[in-house]
Scaffold this motif. Structure first.
Motif, PDB file in Angstrom:
ATOM      1  N   ALA A 122      28.709  33.180  50.019  1.00 12.83           N
ATOM      2  CA  ALA A 122      28.504  34.135  51.101  1.00 12.83           C
ATOM      3  C   ALA A 122      29.651  35.138  51.059  1.00 12.83           C
ATOM      4  CB  ALA A 122      28.463  33.427  52.455  1.00 12.83           C
ATOM      5  N   PRO A 123      29.431  36.356  51.571  1.00 16.76           N
ATOM      6  CA  PRO A 123      30.552  37.288  51.673  1.00 16.76           C
ATOM      7  C   PRO A 123      31.685  36.693  52.507  1.00 16.76           C
ATOM      8  CG  PRO A 123      28.471  38.412  52.075  1.00 16.76           C
ATOM      9  CD  PRO A 123      28.172  36.940  52.053  1.00 16.76           C
ATOM     10  N   ILE A 124      32.879  37.214  52.303  1.00  8.94           N
ATOM     11  CA  ILE A 124      34.014  36.783  53.116  1.00  8.94           C
ATOM     12  C   ILE A 124      33.941  37.467  54.471  1.00  8.94           C
ATOM     13  CG2 ILE A 124      36.530  36.844  53.356  1.00  8.94           C
ATOM     14  CD1 ILE A 124      35.486  34.836  51.271  1.00  8.94           C
ATOM     15  N   ASN A 125      33.777  36.677  55.517  1.00 13.18           N
ATOM     16  CA  ASN A 125      33.725  37.221  56.870  1.00 13.18           C
ATOM     17  C   ASN A 125      35.117  37.186  57.477  1.00 13.18           C
ATOM     18  OD1 ASN A 125      33.345  36.473  60.066  1.00 13.18           O
ATOM     19  ND2 ASN A 125      31.862  37.979  59.340  1.00 13.18           N
ATOM     20  N   LEU A 126      35.540  38.346  57.980  1.00 13.90           N
ATOM     21  CA  LEU A 126      36.831  38.457  58.642  1.00 13.90           C
ATOM     22  C   LEU A 126      36.620  39.028  60.041  1.00 13.90           C
ATOM     23  CD1 LEU A 126      39.025  39.965  55.758  1.00 13.90           C
ATOM     24  CD2 LEU A 126      38.925  37.574  56.497  1.00 13.90           C
ATOM     25  N   ALA A 127      37.171  38.341  61.038  1.00  7.45           N
ATOM     26  CA  ALA A 127      37.124  38.865  62.398  1.00  7.45           C
ATOM     27  C   ALA A 127      37.991  40.107  62.495  1.00  7.45           C
ATOM     28  CB  ALA A 127      37.607  37.795  63.378  1.00  7.45           C
ATOM     29  N   ALA A 128      37.817  40.847  63.578  1.00  5.33           N
ATOM     30  CA  ALA A 128      38.652  42.027  63.778  1.00  5.33           C
ATOM     31  C   ALA A 128      40.125  41.620  63.792  1.00  5.33           C
ATOM     32  CB  ALA A 128      38.274  42.726  65.082  1.00  5.33           C
ATOM     33  N   GLY A 129      40.932  42.241  62.934  1.00  2.49           N
ATOM     34  CA  GLY A 129      42.353  41.941  62.840  1.00  2.49           C
ATOM     35  C   GLY A 129      42.695  40.779  61.931  1.00  2.49           C
ATOM     36  N   GLU A 130      41.701  40.062  61.399  1.00  2.00           N
ATOM     37  CA  GLU A 130      41.972  38.894  60.554  1.00  2.00           C
ATOM     38  C   GLU A 130      42.292  39.322  59.130  1.00  2.00           C
ATOM     39  OE1 GLU A 130      39.755  34.774  58.969  1.00  2.00           O
ATOM     40  OE2 GLU A 130      38.718  36.170  60.316  1.00  2.00           O
ATOM     41  N   GLU A 131      43.269  38.641  58.521  1.00  2.00           N
ATOM     42  CA  GLU A 131      43.580  38.875  57.116  1.00  2.00           C
ATOM     43  C   GLU A 131      43.228  37.633  56.305  1.00  2.00           C
ATOM     44  OE1 GLU A 131      47.786  39.588  56.743  1.00  2.00           O
ATOM     45  OE2 GLU A 131      48.295  37.469  56.829  1.00  2.00           O
ATOM     46  N   MET A 132      42.985  37.851  55.020  1.00  2.00           N
ATOM     47  CA  MET A 132      42.754  36.718  54.142  1.00  2.00           C
ATOM     48  C   MET A 132      43.943  35.777  54.199  1.00  2.00           C
ATOM     49  SD  MET A 132      41.126  38.394  50.708  1.00  2.00           S
ATOM     50  CE  MET A 132      39.491  39.091  50.654  1.00  2.00           C
ATOM     51  N   ALA A 133      43.680  34.490  54.119  1.00  2.00           N
ATOM     52  CA  ALA A 133      44.742  33.490  54.247  1.00  2.00           C
ATOM     53  C   ALA A 133      45.781  33.628  53.148  1.00  2.00           C
ATOM     54  CB  ALA A 133      44.132  32.090  54.231  1.00  2.00           C
ATOM     55  N   VAL A 134      45.341  33.987  51.953  1.00  2.00           N
ATOM     56  CA  VAL A 134      46.247  34.151  50.808  1.00  2.00           C
ATOM     57  C   VAL A 134      45.724  35.290  49.949  1.00  2.00           C
ATOM     58  CG1 VAL A 134      46.931  31.706  50.733  1.00  2.00           C
ATOM     59  CG2 VAL A 134      44.931  32.484  49.432  1.00  2.00           C
ATOM     60  N   PHE A 135      46.532  35.706  48.989  1.00  2.00           N
ATOM     61  CA  PHE A 135      46.059  36.655  47.983  1.00  2.00           C
ATOM     62  C   PHE A 135      45.089  35.929  47.043  1.00  2.00           C
ATOM     63  CE2 PHE A 135      49.643  39.004  49.502  1.00  2.00           C
ATOM     64  CZ  PHE A 135      49.362  40.333  49.239  1.00  2.00           C
ATOM     65  N   ALA A 136      43.995  36.599  46.702  1.00  2.00           N
ATOM     66  CA  ALA A 136      42.983  36.020  45.821  1.00  2.00           C
ATOM     67  C   ALA A 136      43.087  36.665  44.442  1.00  2.00           C
ATOM     68  CB  ALA A 136      41.588  36.249  46.393  1.00  2.00           C
ATOM     69  N   PRO A 137      43.047  35.872  43.374  1.00  2.00           N
ATOM     70  CA  PRO A 137      43.199  36.435  42.034  1.00  2.00           C
ATOM     71  C   PRO A 137      41.979  37.252  41.615  1.00  2.00           C
ATOM     72  CG  PRO A 137      42.691  34.105  41.904  1.00  2.00           C
ATOM     73  CD  PRO A 137      42.903  34.404  43.351  1.00  2.00           C
ATOM     74  N   LEU A 138      42.234  38.240  40.756  1.00  2.00           N
ATOM     75  CA  LEU A 138      41.188  39.060  40.164  1.00  2.00           C
ATOM     76  C   LEU A 138      41.121  38.785  38.668  1.00  2.00           C
ATOM     77  CD1 LEU A 138      41.930  42.481  41.918  1.00  2.00           C
ATOM     78  CD2 LEU A 138      40.124  40.853  42.499  1.00  2.00           C
ATOM     79  N   ALA A 139      39.925  38.773  38.129  1.00  2.00           N
ATOM     80  CA  ALA A 139      39.775  38.599  36.686  1.00  2.00           C
ATOM     81  C   ALA A 139      40.467  39.737  35.962  1.00  2.00           C
ATOM     82  CB  ALA A 139      38.295  38.558  36.313  1.00  2.00           C
ATOM     83  N   ALA A 140      41.133  39.417  34.868  1.00  2.00           N
ATOM     84  CA  ALA A 140      41.886  40.415  34.090  1.00  2.00           C
ATOM     85  C   ALA A 140      40.928  41.165  33.175  1.00  2.00           C
ATOM     86  CB  ALA A 140      42.991  39.742  33.290  1.00  2.00           C
ATOM     87  N   LEU A 141      40.154  42.079  33.761  1.00  2.00           N
ATOM     88  CA  LEU A 141      39.182  42.860  33.001  1.00  2.00           C
ATOM     89  C   LEU A 141      39.742  44.266  32.819  1.00  2.00           C
ATOM     90  CD1 LEU A 141      35.916  41.658  34.795  1.00  2.00           C
ATOM     91  CD2 LEU A 141      36.958  40.771  32.701  1.00  2.00           C
ATOM     92  N   ILE A 142      40.353  44.507  31.679  1.00  2.00           N
ATOM     93  CA  ILE A 142      41.039  45.763  31.397  1.00  2.00           C
ATOM     94  C   ILE A 142      40.180  46.575  30.434  1.00  2.00           C
ATOM     95  CG2 ILE A 142      43.188  46.850  30.706  1.00  2.00           C
ATOM     96  CD1 ILE A 142      43.444  44.833  33.001  1.00  2.00           C
ATOM     97  N   GLY A 143      39.862  47.789  30.836  1.00  2.00           N
ATOM     98  CA  GLY A 143      39.017  48.639  30.016  1.00  2.00           C
ATOM     99  C   GLY A 143      39.798  49.749  29.346  1.00  2.00           C
ATOM    100  N   PRO A 144      39.084  50.749  28.827  1.00  2.00           N
ATOM    101  CA  PRO A 144      39.737  51.887  28.166  1.00  2.00           C
ATOM    102  C   PRO A 144      40.751  52.562  29.078  1.00  2.00           C
ATOM    103  CG  PRO A 144      37.363  51.927  27.796  1.00  2.00           C
ATOM    104  CD  PRO A 144      37.626  50.845  28.802  1.00  2.00           C
ATOM    105  N   GLY A 145      41.861  52.985  28.484  1.00  2.00           N
ATOM    106  CA  GLY A 145      42.916  53.598  29.285  1.00  2.00           C
ATOM    107  C   GLY A 145      43.713  52.593  30.064  1.00  2.00           C
ATOM    108  N   SER A 146      43.589  51.290  29.701  1.00  2.00           N
ATOM    109  CA  SER A 146      44.314  50.209  30.390  1.00  2.00           C
ATOM    110  C   SER A 146      44.035  50.206  31.887  1.00  2.00           C
ATOM    111  CB  SER A 146      45.821  50.328  30.121  1.00  2.00           C
ATOM    112  OG  SER A 146      46.106  50.230  28.749  1.00  2.00           O
ATOM    113  N   ALA A 147      42.781  50.420  32.259  1.00  2.00           N
ATOM    114  CA  ALA A 147      42.416  50.516  33.672  1.00  2.00           C
ATOM    115  C   ALA A 147      41.473  49.388  34.070  1.00  2.00           C
ATOM    116  CB  ALA A 147      41.772  51.861  33.971  1.00  2.00           C
ATOM    117  N   MET A 148      41.702  48.852  35.271  1.00  2.00           N
ATOM    118  CA  MET A 148      40.777  47.952  35.945  1.00  2.00           C
ATOM    119  C   MET A 148      40.062  48.751  37.031  1.00  2.00           C
ATOM    120  SD  MET A 148      43.015  44.470  36.472  1.00  2.00           S
ATOM    121  CE  MET A 148      41.700  43.698  37.406  1.00  2.00           C
ATOM    122  N   HIS A 149      38.792  48.445  37.243  1.00  2.00           N
ATOM    123  CA  HIS A 149      38.006  49.173  38.228  1.00  2.00           C
ATOM    124  C   HIS A 149      37.452  48.188  39.248  1.00  2.00           C
ATOM    125  CE1 HIS A 149      38.048  52.836  35.741  1.00  2.00           C
ATOM    126  NE2 HIS A 149      38.029  51.978  34.731  1.00  2.00           N
TER     127      HIS A 149
END
Length: 371
Positions: free
Chosen positions: A21-48
């Motif tokens: 399910a999508p991450i539901n956040l109440a008004a003013g709520e922040e994610m409990a921790v930082f969530a990792p992103l897949a290291a998908l690096i494309g041309p120009g060394s850019a992630m999108h």
């Protein structure tokens, strides 16, 4: 070309949120921790990245707070940096992100406009091997759902997230009951797109055929549509009563295939089952073909009707049933008379004797046996 859709199961578990399910956040709520992103690096060394935010348009000055954290290979992470959707809006205003020992491991900026509450984010990697984490705080002033996609190219960040519900229940299971020959239409299945890119829902698989029919497709769904697609299923009850076993169907996505995985907040399925029933107060006439006198009487009474046994060659009704009225399978009211015609008819001037429907008069025997 590669992409990853979030939240995946691991990210939901990390954040203590429901899976699939999508991450539901109440008004003013922040994610409990930082969530990792897949290291998908494309041309120009850019992630999108693209981040989809549910609900009504986000008001000016109430953008969600997006933070990125970078970490070099085999080094401690740097300081998290906020990427302001109102300020970091071009390469020239990109926010530098430190990566521990590296003062600038990556640079990130958004690209307005944020149509359909979808935020396009580009991260240029300056130090090879840098890994990124994301944290979202809902500073929009109301509860929101968040979905994000990371890819090694910008077009692949546009991904659908189909969600079909019936009265807010998942999966959508519809059970019909209708009188034979009548049509019933269920309340609509609401289909929406919680993803970061548009898709088309042209049909369902397997194809839906009789005794069912469908309206509301094809439907074109952009991200976070203002109105859901309303798909209505109708059941046309056949002439014979009976149960139609459950069958499952899936909404097909075109233009962009929704890869799933599917679950409580990411659903593309529904099931149908149905039952055709006789009209109120009506029963089906039994088949009397070849039955003898007593068996005809028993079958007629067991089905809820009165019996009339008519002898076509003998007033006593001796012999086997050669025809009947009403015909077998017809629905008539309980307590009505069912006639069994026994043996071969005696025909006079083309008319069968003792056929009460043809008005044989006094030669017609009475009900057999008496009521």
């Amino acid at each position: 070309m590669a992409f990853a859709i979030y939240p995946d199961v691991d990210t939901a578990a990390l954040l203590g949120k429901p899976a699939l399910a999508p991450i539901n956040l109440a008004a003013g709520e922040e994610m409990a921790v930082f969530a990792p992103l897949a290291a998908l690096i494309g041309p120009g060394s850019a992630m999108h990245l693209r981040i989809a935010v549910s609900g009504s348009p986000v008001p000016a000055g109430a953008q969600p707070t997006i933070e990125l954290l970078a970490q070099e290979p085999d080094a401690f992470g740097g300081d998290p940096r906020k990427i302001d959707p109102d300020v970091a809006i071009s390469p020239a205003t990109a926010v530098p992100i430190s990566g521990g020992l590296a003062p600038v491991a990556a640079r990130a900026h958004f690209t307005p406009p944020y149509t359909d509450n979808v935020y396009r984010l580009t991260v240029v990697i300056d130090v090879a091997g840098t890994r990124l984490w994301i944290r979202i705080t809902n500073t929009t002033g109301m509860p929101r759902d968040f979905v994000w996609v990371v890819a090694d190219n910008e077009p692949e960040t546009r991904q659908p997230w189909i969600h079909a519900t019936l009265g807010n229940t998942v999966p959508a299971n519809i059970a019909f009951e209708a009188v034979t020959g009548e049509t019933r239409t269920a309340q609509p299945i609401a289909v929406t797109n919680r993803g970061t890119g548009p898709t088309t829902v042209p049909t369902v698989a397997p194809p839906l055929g009789a005794p069912y029919s469908l309206t509301g497709l094809p439907a074109v769904l952009g991200p976070n549509p203002a109105a859901t697609a309303q798909v209505r299923i109708s059941f046309h009850a056949p002439g014979d009563p009976g149960q139609i076993p459950p069958a499952s169907f899936s909404f097909v996505t075109a233009d962009k295939l929704d890869p799933g995985p599917f679950g409580p907040g990411h659903n593309n399925t529904f099931s149908l089952s149905a039952r055709a029933v006789p009209p109120p107060g009506h029963l089906r006439v039994p088949d009397l073909s070849g039955k003898n006198n007593s068996d005809c009487i028993a079958a007629i009474h067991a089905a809820g009707f009165k019996a009339r046994i008519l002898g076509l060659s003998s007033l006593s009704g001796v012999g086997l049933c050669t025809r009947q009225k009403p015909l077998a399978g017809k629905f008539i009211r309980a307590g009505e008379r069912v006639r069994a015609y026994m043996a071969a008819p005696v025909v006079s001037d083309g008319q069968a004797l003792h056929d009460d429907d043809l008005g044989s008069g006094t030669s017609l025997p009475g009900d057999w046996p008496p009521d």
